[in-house]
Design a protein around this motif. Structure first.
Motif, PDB file in Angstrom:
ATOM      1  N   GLU A   1       0.814  -1.213   0.000  1.00 57.79           N
ATOM      2  CA  GLU A   1       0.000   0.000   0.000  1.00 57.79           C
ATOM      3  C   GLU A   1       0.846   1.260   0.000  1.00 57.79           C
ATOM      4  N   ALA A   2       1.993   1.224   0.677  1.00 59.52           N
ATOM      5  CA  ALA A   2       2.845   2.416   0.746  1.00 59.52           C
ATOM      6  C   ALA A   2       3.316   2.851  -0.633  1.00 59.52           C
ATOM      7  N   GLN A   3       3.542   1.888  -1.534  1.00 59.80           N
ATOM      8  CA  GLN A   3       3.949   2.238  -2.897  1.00 59.80           C
ATOM      9  C   GLN A   3       2.807   2.944  -3.635  1.00 59.80           C
ATOM     10  N   ILE A   4       1.586   2.467  -3.422  1.00 58.81           N
ATOM     11  CA  ILE A   4       0.438   3.105  -4.070  1.00 58.81           C
ATOM     12  C   ILE A   4       0.261   4.521  -3.519  1.00 58.81           C
ATOM     13  N   GLU A   5       0.378   4.665  -2.199  1.00 55.93           N
ATOM     14  CA  GLU A   5       0.257   5.990  -1.580  1.00 55.93           C
ATOM     15  C   GLU A   5       1.276   6.963  -2.150  1.00 55.93           C
TER      16      GLU A   5
ATOM     17  N   ASP B   1      -9.637   6.645 -16.350  1.00 50.13           N
ATOM     18  CA  ASP B   1      -8.582   7.112 -17.245  1.00 50.13           C
ATOM     19  C   ASP B   1      -7.245   7.342 -16.551  1.00 50.13           C
ATOM     20  N   LEU B   2      -7.167   7.097 -15.243  1.00 49.39           N
ATOM     21  CA  LEU B   2      -5.919   7.301 -14.513  1.00 49.39           C
ATOM     22  C   LEU B   2      -5.190   5.982 -14.258  1.00 49.39           C
ATOM     23  N   ALA B   3      -5.783   4.873 -14.680  1.00 50.29           N
ATOM     24  CA  ALA B   3      -5.231   3.558 -14.344  1.00 50.29           C
ATOM     25  C   ALA B   3      -3.808   3.377 -14.888  1.00 50.29           C
ATOM     26  N   GLU B   4      -3.592   3.726 -16.151  1.00 50.77           N
ATOM     27  CA  GLU B   4      -2.257   3.522 -16.741  1.00 50.77           C
ATOM     28  C   GLU B   4      -1.220   4.420 -16.086  1.00 50.77           C
ATOM     29  N   ALA B   5      -1.591   5.653 -15.801  1.00 48.86           N
ATOM     30  CA  ALA B   5      -0.647   6.571 -15.150  1.00 48.86           C
ATOM     31  C   ALA B   5      -0.255   6.080 -13.761  1.00 48.86           C
ATOM     32  N   LEU B   6      -1.222   5.512 -13.042  1.00 46.72           N
ATOM     33  CA  LEU B   6      -0.902   4.952 -11.724  1.00 46.72           C
ATOM     34  C   LEU B   6       0.087   3.806 -11.840  1.00 46.72           C
ATOM     35  N   LYS B   7      -0.132   2.929 -12.785  1.00 42.46           N
ATOM     36  CA  LYS B   7       0.784   1.806 -12.944  1.00 42.46           C
ATOM     37  C   LYS B   7       2.189   2.264 -13.281  1.00 42.46           C
ATOM     38  N   LYS B   8       2.292   3.284 -14.116  1.00 46.75           N
ATOM     39  CA  LYS B   8       3.616   3.790 -14.489  1.00 46.75           C
ATOM     40  C   LYS B   8       4.320   4.514 -13.357  1.00 46.75           C
ATOM     41  N   ALA B   9       3.514   5.041 -12.423  1.00 47.49           N
ATOM     42  CA  ALA B   9       4.090   5.830 -11.319  1.00 47.49           C
ATOM     43  C   ALA B   9       4.642   4.968 -10.196  1.00 47.49           C
ATOM     44  N   ILE B  10       4.315   3.682 -10.210  1.00 46.23           N
ATOM     45  CA  ILE B  10       4.801   2.779  -9.144  1.00 46.23           C
ATOM     46  C   ILE B  10       6.303   2.540  -9.286  1.00 46.23           C
TER      47      ILE B  10
ATOM     48  N   ALA C   1       2.592   6.851  -5.097  1.00 46.04           N
ATOM     49  CA  ALA C   1       2.335   7.112  -6.516  1.00 46.04           C
ATOM     50  C   ALA C   1       1.227   8.126  -6.724  1.00 46.04           C
ATOM     51  N   ILE C   2       0.279   8.192  -5.809  1.00 50.27           N
ATOM     52  CA  ILE C   2      -0.915   9.015  -6.016  1.00 50.27           C
ATOM     53  C   ILE C   2      -0.590  10.488  -6.261  1.00 50.27           C
ATOM     54  N   PRO C   3       0.242  11.148  -5.454  1.00 48.95           N
ATOM     55  CA  PRO C   3       0.525  12.571  -5.717  1.00 48.95           C
ATOM     56  C   PRO C   3       1.275  12.813  -7.027  1.00 48.95           C
ATOM     57  N   LYS C   4       1.866  11.762  -7.588  1.00 49.00           N
ATOM     58  CA  LYS C   4       2.571  11.905  -8.855  1.00 49.00           C
ATOM     59  C   LYS C   4       1.616  12.019 -10.038  1.00 49.00           C
ATOM     60  N   VAL C   5       0.384  11.516  -9.870  1.00 46.84           N
ATOM     61  CA  VAL C   5      -0.543  11.458 -11.004  1.00 46.84           C
ATOM     62  C   VAL C   5      -1.740  12.385 -10.854  1.00 46.84           C
ATOM     63  N   MET C   6      -1.938  12.950  -9.635  1.00 45.46           N
ATOM     64  CA  MET C   6      -3.085  13.837  -9.445  1.00 45.46           C
ATOM     65  C   MET C   6      -2.777  14.880  -8.389  1.00 45.46           C
ATOM     66  N   ASP C   7      -3.047  16.121  -8.709  1.00 40.30           N
ATOM     67  CA  ASP C   7      -2.932  17.229  -7.771  1.00 40.30           C
ATOM     68  C   ASP C   7      -4.160  17.212  -6.873  1.00 40.30           C
ATOM     69  N   LEU C   8      -3.952  16.945  -5.594  1.00 41.62           N
ATOM     70  CA  LEU C   8      -5.064  16.789  -4.669  1.00 41.62           C
ATOM     71  C   LEU C   8      -5.336  18.040  -3.850  1.00 41.62           C
ATOM     72  N   THR C   9      -4.869  19.190  -4.308  1.00 40.71           N
ATOM     73  CA  THR C   9      -5.354  20.439  -3.734  1.00 40.71           C
ATOM     74  C   THR C   9      -6.791  20.655  -4.202  1.00 40.71           C
ATOM     75  N   PRO C  10      -7.576  21.465  -3.482  1.00 42.34           N
ATOM     76  CA  PRO C  10      -8.947  21.703  -3.955  1.00 42.34           C
ATOM     77  C   PRO C  10      -9.007  22.190  -5.395  1.00 42.34           C
ATOM     78  N   ARG C  11      -8.111  23.107  -5.760  1.00 35.55           N
ATOM     79  CA  ARG C  11      -8.098  23.585  -7.142  1.00 35.55           C
ATOM     80  C   ARG C  11      -7.691  22.469  -8.099  1.00 35.55           C
ATOM     81  N   GLY C  12      -6.717  21.663  -7.689  1.00 38.54           N
ATOM     82  CA  GLY C  12      -6.261  20.566  -8.538  1.00 38.54           C
ATOM     83  C   GLY C  12      -7.346  19.542  -8.783  1.00 38.54           C
ATOM     84  N   ILE C  13      -8.112  19.214  -7.747  1.00 34.46           N
ATOM     85  CA  ILE C  13      -9.211  18.264  -7.896  1.00 34.46           C
ATOM     86  C   ILE C  13     -10.260  18.827  -8.847  1.00 34.46           C
ATOM     87  N   ARG C  14     -10.619  20.085  -8.634  1.00 34.13           N
ATOM     88  CA  ARG C  14     -11.662  20.679  -9.488  1.00 34.13           C
ATOM     89  C   ARG C  14     -11.220  20.742 -10.940  1.00 34.13           C
ATOM     90  N   THR C  15      -9.959  21.019 -11.159  1.00 37.34           N
ATOM     91  CA  THR C  15      -9.444  21.091 -12.524  1.00 37.34           C
ATOM     92  C   THR C  15      -9.402  19.706 -13.162  1.00 37.34           C
TER      93      THR C  15
END
Length: 392
Positions: free
Chosen positions: A329-333, A383-392, A335-349
């Motif tokens: 799980e730590a590897q997935i955790e 649509d984020l599945a491939e990016a997550l796999k590459k970010a691991i 990877a997540i910030p590498k593929v998505m900006d989780l600031t409120p503005r980033g999520i909305r965008t």
């Protein structure tokens, strides 16, 4: 090892349930403001009872001087919602119920917190949000809640089309699903309570009416002679909606999410614009959990995000794959910030949330729905599945 053999129950409520009437009005008001001002900040709450609807909350606009102009539309928005749901009862009618609008300008102190200390947009409040996904259904949702919703959507379709005019708007469903080796295999109990317009109908009559639609909504092999049915178990159900029981925005948070199969952060969704992380970060958490499962990283995934008011980035990201993960799980955790900006503005965008897309979420669940061409339910994309796999 996660438990493999058990029975789990979830419920859904229809668009005519008193709380869902309120969710619908609150989200329709939100959509009306977002259609005029994509940066509108809205927190709209609705209360409904016999012959009365009360709307309150806060609104912040790019041009606050326009607030008074928009306020004149609130009455019509509420009536249109009630009419579309189907309420024309003597004591709750779209055309005659009294509507009180108490919306007002957003607090300057709350607005200041969202702006953040450094001028970057912070979270609108502190809180924790959960997302969940499981491969037990095609929608990557838990089966009990997914099929409870499906039953009520089908009943609403035949009611509103005129095929079944004796059905009323107010209804609840509940399914108990037996799992074997971690897979849903059987419905052991069906509970369906629905408002009916003919006072002479008995519980048996109502079952005869709804049973074909329930059967077509469920996998055939899940039903057997052993399945127990409880249709309108208390008898007559003619008085429904806010006339029968008061309604309030945000009171069906488990129905709105995963039917109790996953944790809930506690924040409701309806009536809140996407600067409120109660809503937008819960959507982001579902989006990430769904993509983790879609990517084959796990068969089940619970994901938590946490925020502080005025602070842009999440304080923590937590992933639990319940023993089904293909990697730590730590590897997935990580990877997540590498593929998505989780600031409120980033999520909305990323999810394109500053659109009038929320009225449709107010009934039958915010998750497990098909993404719409106009951006509705964008958090259901994979649509984020491939990016997550590459970010691991």
């Amino acid at each position: 090892m996660a438990r493999q053999n058990y029975t789990f129950t979830s419920e859904s409520v229809s668009e005519g349930h008193p709380d869902k009437v309120c969710d619908r009005i609150s989200d329709a008001i939100l959509d009306a403001f977002l259609a005029e001002d994509p940066l509108a900040r809205v927190a709209a709450e609705t209360f409904a009872t016999t012959n009365r609807v009360v709307i309150g909350g806060e609104v912040g606009l790019t041009d606050q001087a326009k607030l008074h102009e928009y306020m004149g539309r609130i009455d019509d928005i509420a009536r249109a919602c009630i009419k579309d749901i189907g309420y024309e009862q003597d004591k709750f009618h779209w055309n005659t119920c009294e509507i009180t609008n108490l919306l007002h300008e957003q607090s300057a102190h709350i607005a200041q917190g969202v702006t953040g200390e450094q001028g970057d947009e912070g979270a609108g409040d502190q809180g924790i949000m959960f997302g969940y996904a499981t491969d037990e259904t095609d929608a990557l949702m838990p089966a009990p809640i997914q099929f409870s919703h499906k039953i009520l959507r089908r009943l609403a379709e035949v009611r509103k089309s005129g095929v079944e005019p004796n059905l009323g708007p107010d209804a609840k469903s509940q399914l108990s699903v037996r799992y074997e080796n971690g897979e849903p295999v059987e419905v052991t109990q069906i509970v369906l309570s629905t408002q009916h317009m003919d006072e002479n109908m008995t519980s048996a009559d109502v079952r005869d009416l709804v049973e074909p639609y329930i059967r077509e909504s469920l996998p055939g092999e899940w039903l057997s002679a052993a399945t127990e049915w409880h249709v309108n178990p208390t008898g007559k159900f003619v008085i429904g909606g806010p006339d029968g029981d008061a309604g309030l925005t945000g009171r069906k948070i488990i129905v709105d999410t995963y039917g109790g199969a996953a944790p809930h952060g506690g924040g409701a969704f309806s009536g809140k614009d996407p600067t409120k992380v109660d809503r937008s970060a819960a959507y982001a958490a579902r989006y990430l959990a769904k993509n983790i499962v879609a990517a084959g990283m796990a068969r089940r995934c619970t994901l938590q995000l946490s925020y502080a008011i005025g602070v842009a980035r999440p304080l923590s990201i937590y992933v639990n794959t319940h023993g089904t993960g293909e990697m730590p799980e730590a590897q997935i955790e990580a990877a997540i910030p590498k593929v998505m900006d989780l600031t409120p503005r980033g999520i909305r965008t990323h999810l394109d949330l500053n659109k009038p897309i929320y009225t449709r979420t107010a009934a039958y669940g915010h998750f497990g729905r098909e993404p719409d061409a106009d951006g509705g339910f964008s958090w259901e994309r994979t649509d984020l599945a491939e990016a997550l796999k590459k970010a691991i």
